[in-house]
Design an enzyme around this catalytic site. Sequence first.
Site, PDB file in Angstrom:
ATOM      1  N   ARG A 162      40.550 -23.338  43.046  1.00 35.14           N
ATOM      2  CA  ARG A 162      41.212 -23.750  42.691  1.00 35.14           C
ATOM      3  C   ARG A 162      39.993 -25.616  42.547  1.00 35.14           C
ATOM      4  NH1 ARG A 162      43.064 -21.679  46.841  1.00 35.14           N
ATOM      5  NH2 ARG A 162      44.794 -20.452  46.779  1.00 35.14           N
ATOM      6  N   LYS A 182      40.341 -33.771  29.854  1.00 38.03           N
ATOM      7  CA  LYS A 182      41.835 -32.645  29.362  1.00 38.03           C
ATOM      8  C   LYS A 182      40.716 -31.074  29.090  1.00 38.03           C
ATOM      9  CE  LYS A 182      43.975 -35.021  25.544  1.00 38.03           C
ATOM     10  NZ  LYS A 182      44.616 -34.827  24.783  1.00 38.03           N
ATOM     11  N   GLU A 215      36.051 -40.091  15.043  1.00 37.56           N
ATOM     12  CA  GLU A 215      36.370 -40.853  16.518  1.00 37.56           C
ATOM     13  C   GLU A 215      36.006 -42.029  16.429  1.00 37.56           C
ATOM     14  OE1 GLU A 215      39.278 -38.887  17.591  1.00 37.56           O
ATOM     15  OE2 GLU A 215      38.838 -37.319  16.502  1.00 37.56           O
ATOM     16  N   LYS A 242      37.154 -45.153  25.277  1.00 36.05           N
ATOM     17  CA  LYS A 242      38.267 -43.990  25.120  1.00 36.05           C
ATOM     18  C   LYS A 242      38.139 -43.848  26.543  1.00 36.05           C
ATOM     19  CE  LYS A 242      39.216 -39.762  25.518  1.00 36.05           C
ATOM     20  NZ  LYS A 242      39.635 -38.121  24.644  1.00 36.05           N
ATOM     21  N   GLU A 262      48.428 -39.266  29.846  1.00 33.58           N
ATOM     22  CA  GLU A 262      48.838 -39.389  28.763  1.00 33.58           C
ATOM     23  C   GLU A 262      50.467 -39.512  28.616  1.00 33.58           C
ATOM     24  OE1 GLU A 262      47.524 -36.022  25.866  1.00 33.58           O
ATOM     25  OE2 GLU A 262      47.193 -37.148  24.464  1.00 33.58           O
ATOM     26  N   ARG A 311      47.607 -44.263  26.477  1.00 31.60           N
ATOM     27  CA  ARG A 311      46.574 -42.946  25.679  1.00 31.60           C
ATOM     28  C   ARG A 311      47.364 -42.227  24.617  1.00 31.60           C
ATOM     29  NH1 ARG A 311      43.276 -38.980  29.713  1.00 31.60           N
ATOM     30  NH2 ARG A 311      42.560 -37.691  28.179  1.00 31.60           N
ATOM     31  N   ASN A 360      46.366 -40.983  19.096  1.00 33.81           N
ATOM     32  CA  ASN A 360      46.461 -40.411  18.140  1.00 33.81           C
ATOM     33  C   ASN A 360      46.656 -40.879  16.914  1.00 33.81           C
ATOM     34  OD1 ASN A 360      45.555 -38.036  19.872  1.00 33.81           O
ATOM     35  ND2 ASN A 360      48.135 -38.474  20.733  1.00 33.81           N
ATOM     36  N   HIS A 401      46.380 -38.478  14.253  1.00 33.02           N
ATOM     37  CA  HIS A 401      46.164 -36.635  14.201  1.00 33.02           C
ATOM     38  C   HIS A 401      47.186 -35.863  13.919  1.00 33.02           C
ATOM     39  CE1 HIS A 401      42.570 -38.087  16.654  1.00 33.02           C
ATOM     40  NE2 HIS A 401      42.433 -37.283  17.096  1.00 33.02           N
ATOM     41  N   HIS A 428      45.719 -32.971  12.499  1.00 33.55           N
ATOM     42  CA  HIS A 428      46.224 -31.569  12.981  1.00 33.55           C
ATOM     43  C   HIS A 428      47.316 -30.652  11.785  1.00 33.55           C
ATOM     44  CE1 HIS A 428      45.739 -33.115  17.923  1.00 33.55           C
ATOM     45  NE2 HIS A 428      44.853 -32.383  16.726  1.00 33.55           N
ATOM     46  N   HIS A 454      37.666 -31.442  12.728  1.00 31.10           N
ATOM     47  CA  HIS A 454      38.180 -32.224  12.896  1.00 31.10           C
ATOM     48  C   HIS A 454      37.911 -33.604  12.875  1.00 31.10           C
ATOM     49  CE1 HIS A 454      41.119 -32.954  16.186  1.00 31.10           C
ATOM     50  NE2 HIS A 454      40.240 -33.810  16.575  1.00 31.10           N
TER      51      HIS A 454
HETATM   52  N1  LIG Z   1      39.236 -32.424  25.239  1.00 32.98           N
HETATM   53  C1  LIG Z   1      39.498 -33.131  24.600  1.00 32.98           C
HETATM   54  O1  LIG Z   1      40.390 -34.235  24.631  1.00 32.98           O
HETATM   55  C2  LIG Z   1      39.363 -32.799  22.979  1.00 32.98           C
HETATM   56  C3  LIG Z   1      39.314 -33.351  21.778  1.00 32.98           C
HETATM   57  C4  LIG Z   1      39.044 -33.492  21.008  1.00 32.98           C
HETATM   58  C5  LIG Z   1      37.634 -32.292  20.378  1.00 32.98           C
HETATM   59  N2  LIG Z   1      38.038 -31.478  21.623  1.00 32.98           N
HETATM   60  C6  LIG Z   1      38.034 -30.399  21.026  1.00 32.98           C
HETATM   61  O2  LIG Z   1      36.319 -30.069  21.116  1.00 32.98           O
HETATM   62  C7  LIG Z   1      35.963 -29.044  20.076  1.00 32.98           C
HETATM   63  C8  LIG Z   1      35.213 -29.293  18.879  1.00 32.98           C
HETATM   64  O3  LIG Z   1      34.152 -30.118  19.982  1.00 32.98           O
HETATM   65  P1  LIG Z   1      32.918 -30.033  18.335  1.00 32.98           P
HETATM   66  O4  LIG Z   1      33.112 -30.077  17.832  1.00 32.98           O
HETATM   67  O5  LIG Z   1      31.819 -30.463  19.354  1.00 32.98           O
HETATM   68  O6  LIG Z   1      32.575 -28.395  18.498  1.00 32.98           O
HETATM   69  P2  LIG Z   1      31.431 -27.481  18.919  1.00 32.98           P
HETATM   70  O7  LIG Z   1      31.148 -27.460  20.742  1.00 32.98           O
HETATM   71  O8  LIG Z   1      31.741 -26.383  18.443  1.00 32.98           O
HETATM   72  O9  LIG Z   1      30.346 -27.743  18.206  1.00 32.98           O
HETATM   73  C9  LIG Z   1      30.347 -27.548  16.514  1.00 32.98           C
HETATM   74  C10 LIG Z   1      28.618 -26.529  16.489  1.00 32.98           C
HETATM   75  O10 LIG Z   1      27.662 -27.394  17.219  1.00 32.98           O
HETATM   76  C11 LIG Z   1      26.678 -26.664  17.455  1.00 32.98           C
HETATM   77  N3  LIG Z   1      26.254 -27.736  18.565  1.00 32.98           N
HETATM   78  C12 LIG Z   1      26.628 -28.220  19.602  1.00 32.98           C
HETATM   79  N4  LIG Z   1      25.765 -29.144  19.889  1.00 32.98           N
HETATM   80  C13 LIG Z   1      24.963 -29.205  19.043  1.00 32.98           C
HETATM   81  C14 LIG Z   1      23.230 -29.930  18.889  1.00 32.98           C
HETATM   82  N5  LIG Z   1      23.146 -30.590  19.264  1.00 32.98           N
HETATM   83  N6  LIG Z   1      22.488 -29.417  17.763  1.00 32.98           N
HETATM   84  C15 LIG Z   1      22.885 -28.614  17.435  1.00 32.98           C
HETATM   85  N7  LIG Z   1      23.970 -27.920  17.235  1.00 32.98           N
HETATM   86  C16 LIG Z   1      24.870 -28.233  17.799  1.00 32.98           C
HETATM   87  C17 LIG Z   1      27.453 -25.775  18.499  1.00 32.98           C
HETATM   88  O11 LIG Z   1      26.940 -24.824  19.010  1.00 32.98           O
HETATM   89  C18 LIG Z   1      28.627 -25.707  17.232  1.00 32.98           C
HETATM   90  O12 LIG Z   1      28.283 -24.472  16.562  1.00 32.98           O
HETATM   91  C19 LIG Z   1      37.615 -28.330  19.968  1.00 32.98           C
HETATM   92  O13 LIG Z   1      38.061 -27.121  20.488  1.00 32.98           O
HETATM   93  C20 LIG Z   1      38.634 -29.069  20.327  1.00 32.98           C
HETATM   94  O14 LIG Z   1      39.105 -28.928  20.812  1.00 32.98           O
HETATM   95  C21 LIG Z   1      38.479 -31.194  23.012  1.00 32.98           C
END
Ligand SMILES: NC(=O)c1ccc[n+]([C@@H]2O[C@H](COP(=O)([O-])OP(=O)(O)OC[C@H]3O[C@@H](n4cnc5c(N)ncnc54)[C@H](O)[C@@H]3O)[C@@H](O)[C@H]2O)c1
Length: 560
Positions: free
Chosen positions: A317, A339, A381, A425, A435, A439, A443, A446, A450, A463
Amino acid sequence: MPDAPAQIVLVGLSGAGKSRIGRLLAERLGWPFLDTDDLITEREGKSPAQLIPEQGERAFRDIEAAVIAETVRRGRAVISTGGGAFQRADNRRALAAAGFICYLDATPSELARRLQADPEGPARPMLGEDLEGRLEELDVERRPSYLLADLWVPVQGVDPEVTATRILRAWATGGPTGLSDPRRIERFAAEQPVRAPAAIVDTEDARYPIWIGSGELQRIGDRLRQVGLEGRRVFLVSDDNVIEHHGEVVARSLDASGIPGASYVIPAGESSKSTRMAAELYAWLAAEKAERRDVILALGGGVVGDLAGYVAATYLRGMAVVQLPTTVLAMNDAAIGGKAAVDLAAGKNLVGAFHQPAAVISDTDTLRTLPKRSFIEGFAEIIKHALILDPALLKILEQHAHGFSSGAPDWEQVATVTMRSARIKALVVSSDPKEQGLRAILNYGHTVGHAIEQVTGYSDYMHGEAVSVGMMAAVRISRDLGLVDEEFVSRQQDLLRAFGLPVVAPGLNVTAIMDAMQLDKKVVGGQMRFVVLEGVGRATVRGDVPPEIVQRAVSSIVRG
Ligand SMILES: NC(=O)c1ccc[n+]([C@@H]2O[C@H](COP(=O)([O-])OP(=O)(O)OC[C@H]3O[C@@H](n4cnc5c(N)ncnc54)[C@H](O)[C@@H]3O)[C@@H](O)[C@H]2O)c1
C-alpha cells in the site's frame, strides 16, 4: 549505537519558527532552551539589531561565534541559532560536535508572510524593506549550509507541535545512525558546502527536494539522509542500458554510505511499462522481504520511473520511491510530480497512481551517455516550460540552441537549464498536485502531440518530437484565436528547428489525428481542450476553439 546527542540545534531563516519549536522541544525534554541571539544580548548588553548597525556584520559574527563556542559546552540544551550563524564553518563544526542539527525549511514567501503577521517579533536588521526579496536572496545564499543538517524539517504550513514530534522521533531514533557517519563532522566543517536542491515540490501531502547537478549519484547516501531516509534498505530498479552505463557509480555510492539493498534490471523500452513487469517486481520485493519503510530507487528514464513509481505506490500500500532520472525528459518532466503508471494493451498509462517521490536526484553526468536523439527530444519539454512560464529561460535556450544540439553541449549550461525547467514543473505541480487546474498548462503541445504518437503507433516519433510538432499546431491555434502574431509563431518554430526538433509530421492523415484527439484524456464533456499561448510565459486552457481552427492547425503540420 551511540547515545542520542546531548543538544538539539535548530537552524533556518527568520520566520521558520526556531524559537517556538525550540521552546516546545525544551519543554518536552525538560532541557533548557538557549537562543544564541538572546545570549548575545545578555553578554553584550545590546541586541543583534543594535550591534549589527553599530559594529558591522563582521564584528557581530565574531561575537556570535564566541557565544556559540560557549553554548556548545553547556551540555544538554535545545539551541536556536541566529539565521546567519550556520554560514561559518567553525560554528557548524562546533554545533555539530555535540548537537543534532535540524533545518527548519519553508519558502521565502511563507517566511515573509509569517514575519509580517508578527510585527511584535524581534527587529531583524538584516532583512530591510523588501522582506520577501531579501529572504529569497538569503535562501539561495544560506541553503547550502542549512542542507548539511542531520534532519531537514519542512515547516511550511505544518503545526509546530507536529514538527516538534518529528524532530524528537528523529533525534531519538534516526539521529544516532547519521551521527556515527565518520565523515559527518568533516562535512559540516567544509568551507564549501554541497549544492542545495534546485527546486522543491510542495503539495498538500508531500514535500520533496529535487537535486540537479554533476556528480549527484555519488551523493545518494547524503541525499537519503537529508530527506530522513537513512537506515533503510534500498531496492534499485533500472533498465539494462542504464545499468550498464551508470550501475557501477550507484553501487559504489551506496556501498560507500553503507546502504544495504538489492537491484532488479528490466529490459529497456516502453514494453516494460506493463502489469506483467509490475508483477515481476512485486514478486522480487516479496522474495527480498521488502518492508514498507524501505525505499525503491528508480534509476533510468521515464519508463523505469513510471514503472517503479507505480510499484512503489501499490506494493504494501505504498513505499517511498526516490527518482534518479537519467534522461532529459525524465529530469524535466516524468520524474517530477508523482504521476506513475503502466500501459495496457488498450492504451498507454491506463493503470496508475499519484505517488510523489521522496526526492528526485538528477545527475546531469548521466546525460552524457544518452543517444543524441533522446537528448534532443527531451528539450521539447524544456522549451515548453519556457514558453508557458519562463521568458528568461526561453532567451537562454535561444542563445544556446546550437550548442545544445551540437552533440558537444556545455554541460554546465545543460545543468542550468535543467534546474530552471525542473523548477517550473515543481512550481506547477506544487500548486496543483492532482491535475485539477493549473497543471493542465503543462499539456501545451500535447493534445496534438499525443494524437501523432497514437496514429503512428508510438514508433515513428519520440514523445518530445511529437510534442514539438504539437506545439506548432498549438501556436497556430493561438495565432488564429488572435492571441499571438505571426512573428511569435516564427520565433517558436525557429527555436524548435535550431534544436533539430521536428516542426511538421508530413504525410499523416488529418482525420485520423482529429479522431485520436477526440479520444484523448484531455477531452472534457465532448469538448476538446487546448493549451494556448497569449505570449511568452502566458498560457491558458481553452475549451472553445472552433473546429475549423483546429482542423487548419492540424493540416498545417501534416504538410511536409
Ligand atoms: N510520469 C510522468 O509525468 C511522465 C511524463 C512524461 C513522460 N512519461 C513517460 O516516460 C516514458 C518515456 O521516458 P524516456 O523518454 O525517458 O524513455 P525511456 O525510459 O524508455 O528511456 C529512453 C531510452 O534511453 C535509455 N537511457 C535512459 N537513460 C540513459 C542514459 N543516461 N544513457 C544511455 N541510455 C539511456 C533507456 O534505456 C531507453 O532505451 C514514457 O513511458 C512516458 O509515458 C511520464
